[in-house]
Design a protein around this motif. Structure first.
Motif, PDB file in Angstrom:
ATOM      1  N   MET A 148       0.851  -1.177   0.000  1.00 41.14           N
ATOM      2  CA  MET A 148       0.000   0.000   0.000  1.00 41.14           C
ATOM      3  C   MET A 148       0.893   1.236   0.000  1.00 41.14           C
ATOM      4  SD  MET A 148      -2.967  -0.873   2.832  1.00 41.14           S
ATOM      5  CE  MET A 148      -1.831  -1.344   4.151  1.00 41.14           C
ATOM      6  N   VAL A 149       0.363   2.325  -0.517  1.00 33.99           N
ATOM      7  CA  VAL A 149       1.055   3.614  -0.468  1.00 33.99           C
ATOM      8  C   VAL A 149       0.331   4.499   0.526  1.00 33.99           C
ATOM      9  CG1 VAL A 149       1.715   5.681  -1.754  1.00 33.99           C
ATOM     10  CG2 VAL A 149       1.881   3.425  -2.840  1.00 33.99           C
ATOM     11  N   VAL A 150       1.099   5.154   1.387  1.00 37.17           N
ATOM     12  CA  VAL A 150       0.503   6.061   2.358  1.00 37.17           C
ATOM     13  C   VAL A 150       1.099   7.451   2.173  1.00 37.17           C
ATOM     14  CG1 VAL A 150       2.182   5.531   4.184  1.00 37.17           C
ATOM     15  CG2 VAL A 150      -0.071   6.409   4.795  1.00 37.17           C
TER      16      VAL A 150
ATOM     17  N   GLY B 289      -9.099   3.282  -5.691  1.00 39.27           N
ATOM     18  CA  GLY B 289      -7.848   2.845  -5.089  1.00 39.27           C
ATOM     19  C   GLY B 289      -7.682   3.268  -3.640  1.00 39.27           C
ATOM     20  N   PHE B 290      -8.578   4.134  -3.147  1.00 42.28           N
ATOM     21  CA  PHE B 290      -8.518   4.537  -1.737  1.00 42.28           C
ATOM     22  C   PHE B 290      -8.801   3.325  -0.854  1.00 42.28           C
ATOM     23  CE2 PHE B 290     -10.985   5.739   2.061  1.00 42.28           C
ATOM     24  CZ  PHE B 290     -10.072   6.572   2.701  1.00 42.28           C
ATOM     25  N   ILE B 291      -8.028   3.204   0.234  1.00 45.64           N
ATOM     26  CA  ILE B 291      -8.219   2.084   1.164  1.00 45.64           C
ATOM     27  C   ILE B 291      -8.792   2.571   2.482  1.00 45.64           C
ATOM     28  CG2 ILE B 291      -7.073   0.235   2.452  1.00 45.64           C
ATOM     29  CD1 ILE B 291      -4.994   0.135   0.179  1.00 45.64           C
ATOM     30  N   MET B 292      -8.118   3.501   3.133  1.00 47.61           N
ATOM     31  CA  MET B 292      -8.614   4.007   4.413  1.00 47.61           C
ATOM     32  C   MET B 292      -7.827   5.255   4.801  1.00 47.61           C
ATOM     33  SD  MET B 292      -6.930   1.368   7.169  1.00 47.61           S
ATOM     34  CE  MET B 292      -5.162   1.057   7.236  1.00 47.61           C
TER      35      MET B 292
ATOM     36  N   ALA C  90      -3.657   3.989   0.077  1.00 49.47           N
ATOM     37  CA  ALA C  90      -4.252   3.711  -1.226  1.00 49.47           C
ATOM     38  C   ALA C  90      -3.434   2.661  -1.954  1.00 49.47           C
ATOM     39  CB  ALA C  90      -4.345   4.997  -2.047  1.00 49.47           C
ATOM     40  N   GLU C  91      -3.970   2.199  -3.066  1.00 49.85           N
ATOM     41  CA  GLU C  91      -3.294   1.150  -3.827  1.00 49.85           C
ATOM     42  C   GLU C  91      -2.108   1.688  -4.624  1.00 49.85           C
ATOM     43  OE1 GLU C  91      -3.859  -1.915  -3.517  1.00 49.85           O
ATOM     44  OE2 GLU C  91      -5.809  -1.968  -2.506  1.00 49.85           O
TER      45      GLU C  91
ATOM     46  N   ALA D 211      -3.302   7.775  -3.692  1.00 43.65           N
ATOM     47  CA  ALA D 211      -3.033   8.339  -2.361  1.00 43.65           C
ATOM     48  C   ALA D 211      -3.017   9.865  -2.425  1.00 43.65           C
ATOM     49  CB  ALA D 211      -1.714   7.811  -1.820  1.00 43.65           C
ATOM     50  N   MET D 212      -2.415  10.417  -3.480  1.00 43.97           N
ATOM     51  CA  MET D 212      -2.390  11.876  -3.646  1.00 43.97           C
ATOM     52  C   MET D 212      -3.805  12.429  -3.803  1.00 43.97           C
ATOM     53  SD  MET D 212       0.755  12.633  -6.262  1.00 43.97           S
ATOM     54  CE  MET D 212       2.481  12.471  -5.784  1.00 43.97           C
ATOM     55  N   GLN D 213      -4.564  11.798  -4.664  1.00 47.17           N
ATOM     56  CA  GLN D 213      -5.915  12.280  -4.939  1.00 47.17           C
ATOM     57  C   GLN D 213      -6.812  12.169  -3.703  1.00 47.17           C
ATOM     58  OE1 GLN D 213      -4.916  13.859  -7.763  1.00 47.17           O
ATOM     59  NE2 GLN D 213      -7.006  13.536  -8.435  1.00 47.17           N
ATOM     60  N   ALA D 214      -6.690  11.050  -3.015  1.00 43.07           N
ATOM     61  CA  ALA D 214      -7.511  10.859  -1.820  1.00 43.07           C
ATOM     62  C   ALA D 214      -7.117  11.841  -0.717  1.00 43.07           C
ATOM     63  CB  ALA D 214      -7.377   9.418  -1.331  1.00 43.07           C
TER      64      ALA D 214
END
Length: 725
Positions: A220-222, A247-250, A264-265, A270-273
């Motif tokens: 995952m990418v954070v 692709g958002f996870i939490m 995100a995946e 991750a940037m967008q979320a």
């Protein structure tokens, strides 16, 4: 993909292909060697029965050259060419791979890699050579004194064989604490301009693996949504919009409450979320001052008596001497906050092995920091934490923080998951520029008194700014009698013999998290010392070079600094600039090295000036890799001049206003037309080279600009009366 880089696993990996000779040290520092992967030693040299030689590099590579320099030392002493040796980064183990100049701490910084490792790596290489020769001598039934190793071959007394043939039996011989080191007359690699960097080919062809390149299976990418003002905390957040991002996870609030981790995946997701996240910040205890507020505080401190008397001179007496001088030269300087801005933003990847060990993949500048932090975060012993050190795309000090900030972020983000998936932390450029770790703001107020003959009789110098070391884990050894030496280095220990000098220091409140920046305190102290020396020379009616030489008398530091100054002046054609051009000079000692630079300009203040050429002379002791030295001086000059020309970090209500290269512009290759570097021949032990090129660059530029009747006492230059074509 799961990688476990324990010390034992590190050794066993090398042993898998066949017999291996390890030469290094034991935990008590004694030289040791073994052919067993179970030996309790940490090697600096590994040699396989196939003849493959590997130098284990304990200082990480961020572009400054230790992967080449330390490999050179081993190759020279062992007797192999640079094509016959490769390198690997050492595992995290401060008990043996510690920086000898840092104490029980493994890390790279302060331009210490070569100074720290010069004898250590030569000794390891020499021991490997002697042990292999003894094994061959026994096998051949001849005297070991008749043999040598050259180009990977053991030769002598009519015999010749690849060194790999004797790896199996070489460990039968005990290594010496004092093996014979090759005489400089024997050197074939050290000091040779033809020796090229080991890491250049893989960086050119794309094989090089930086921390950003790590891509583990199922990772995952954070990314972290951080407080816009230092000291702010998360009150609450709404991730409803982020949930719409594919692709958002939490999203989770960090345990420190200083930000929200968005998982995100992919990096893009991750940037967008993160951008879609709505965070309500509690800024009640956050920094709210502006850059002007900070400047005003520093200037007010300079107008008052200093809190600390650094050199114990009688301030009242020196002040009286300056007041009564025939001529008084005085100037007040100000230096703004600066970001490090390496090309590769901060990042690292963390995973858990099937055995429950934690592995960090990182361009780890100081692996001991995150290693210790992870013991606390994960509640694990030291041997269950492993750090895979990768190449780093620059640092300039940013990857080495007292609190291991970004590695701790990654650890906290990982511990909030079920640990079934690796987590890669990524900072973007905006995170980096607004990241809150900066070269601190500083001010200087200097008054120099000259007698009728133009000789200095008094020097009153006050410094005020934000201490780097106080309040950190480094305070215990870096601060003495309340004085953070990094605030006054380059003045308090200057090789100039200046009569009647009083140096005072006052700490001001930190507006951000401040940090060492390439050359630390020398970034501002060299500027002030060298600009003031030029102004004093002008007031005395003397040539700036001759004026400086009058205060560089005696042997040691002064002699070496004077030699660098003379060489730079000679090679630059000092005083012989072509019509329409002006020159400025500066010389400074930092990190044990002496660098003088001459900047030659054309143009004018109305239409813009052009930096035509910078000529540098450097004395860094024995020049192990001249090509690396010249590259580091060039890089240091560009870094120092580029920031002095146009860069600063400003705050508005406590928030950083700059965000990316459009408003924090790095040096462009067109900014300096030519750089020429000359190395002073020396038989002294090697000293630092990663940072010493930076301090004299900006004052040399300022002193050239002063020939156009503008003395730049506040940076950046572009905001204070100077335009560049």
């Amino acid at each position: 993909m799961t990688t476990q880089l324990s010390r034992r696993g590190f050794l066993k990996t090398a042993a898998a292909a066949g017999a291996v000779l390890y030469v290094g040290v034991q935990a008590d520092g004694a030289m040791a060697a073994s052919k067993s992967a179970d030996a309790l030693l940490n090697p600096f040299v590994k040699i396989g029965s196939d003849g493959n030689v590997i130098a284990i590099v304990k200082h990480f590579e961020m572009g400054q050259g230790p992967a080449t320099g330390l490999t050179t030392l081993v190759a020279e002493e062992l007797g192999v060419s640079m094509d016959q040796i490769s390198y690997e980064f050492a595992p995290s183990d401060a008990s043996v791979y510690n920086n000898l100049l840092f104490g029980p701490f493994q890390g790279t910084g302060g331009s210490t890699a070569m100074a720290n490792s010069w004898m250590q790596y030569r000794t390891a290489g020499a021991n490997a050579r002697e042990m292999l020769i003894k094994a061959a001598a026994r096998d051949w039934g001849i005297d070991a004194a008749e043999l040598d190793i050259q180009n990977g071959q053991i030769i002598g007394a009519g015999n010749a064989a690849p060194l790999g043939e004797f790896v199996t039996t070489a460990a039968d011989f005990a290594p010496s604490e004092t093996p014979r080191l090759r005489d400089p007359a024997e050197w074939k690699i050290i000091g040779k301009a033809s020796t090229r960097r080991k890491d250049s080919p893989i960086k050119i062809n794309g094989e090089a693996k930086f921390a950003m390149d790590v891509q583990l299976d199922n990772q995952m990418v954070v990314m972290i949504k951080r407080t816009p003002q230092r000291g702010g905390t998360v009150a609450s957040f709404d991730d409803s919009a982020a949930r719409e991002v594919k692709g958002f996870i939490m999203a989770q609030t960090l345990p420190t409450n200083h930000g929200v981790a968005v998982y995100a995946e992919t990096t893009w997701a991750a940037m967008q979320a993160r951008n879609a996240l709505n965070v309500d910040w509690d800024l009640s205890a956050a920094e709210s001052r502006s850059s002007q507020d900070i400047r005003d505080e520093i200037m007010a401190a300079l107008d008052a008596d200093p809190v600390f008397n650094v050199n114990q001179a009688d301030l009242a007496s020196v002040r009286s001497t300056v007041d009564g001088a025939a001529k008084v030269v005085e100037k007040t300087f100000y230096f703004p906050l600066l970001a490090h801005a390496p090309m590769e933003p901060l990042n690292c990847t963390i995973e858990q092995t099937e055995e429950g060990d934690i592995v960090l993949h990182d361009g780890a500048q100081m692996p001991t920091g995150p290693h210790m932090a992870y013991q606390q975060i994960f509640g694990l012993p030291a041997d269950k934490i492993h750090i895979n050190t990768m190449l780093a795309g620059g640092s300039f000090g940013r990857r080495a923080t007292p609190d291991a900030d970004y590695q701790v972020e990654a650890g906290l983000a990982f511990v909030m998951t079920d640990r079934s998936r690796p987590v890669k932390l990524v900072w973007d450029r905006e995170d980096d520029i607004r990241g809150g770790y900066y070269r601190p703001a500083f001010g200087h107020k200097v008054r120099v008194g000259l007698d009728e003959a133009g000789t200095i009789i008094g020097w009153e110098h006050q410094v005020a700014g934000q201490s780097i070391m106080k309040g950190t884990s480094f305070e215990g050894f870096a601060v003495r009698d309340g004085i953070d030496h990094s605030s006054v280095e380059g003045i308090a220990d200057s090789p100039y013999t200046i009569p009647g000098q009083a140096l005072g220091l006052t700490d001001t409140e930190k507006a951000t998290s401040v940090l060492w920046w390439r050359s630390v305190g020398h970034t501002h102290t060299a500027y002030v010392m060298e600009v003031m020396m030029d102004l004093a020379a002008r007031a005395a009616g003397k040539d700036p070079v001759e004026f400086r030489l009058a205060y560089l008398t005696g042997e040691g530091d002064a002699e070496r600094k004077a030699a660098a100054l003379k060489l730079a002046a000679e090679k630059a054609g000092w005083g012989k600039a072509a019509p329409g051009r002006v020159q400025g000079i500066a010389v400074h000692k930092s990190f044990g090295s002496y660098v003088a630079e001459v900047v030659e300009l054309s143009g004018n203040l109305d239409d813009g000036i052009v930096i035509e050429k910078v000529t540098a002379a450097v004395d860094c002791g024995i020049a192990v890799n001249p090509d690396v030295i010249k590259a580091q001086i060039e890089g240091g000059i560009g870094y120092g001049i580029g920031h002095a020309m146009r860069d600063q970090i400003t705050l508005d209500g406590g928030a950083v206003e700059q965000s990316n290269f459009p408003d924090y512009e790095p040096l462009r290759i067109s900014d300096i037309k030519e750089i020429e570097t000359h190395i002073v021949a020396s038989a002294e032990a090697p000293t630092g080279i990663g940072e010493p090129g930076t301090p004299p660059s900006a004052p040399a530029l300022a002193n050239a600009i002063a020939q156009l009747d503008v003395v730049v006492a506040e940076l950046p230059m572009a905001e204070n009366g100077v335009s560049f074509a």
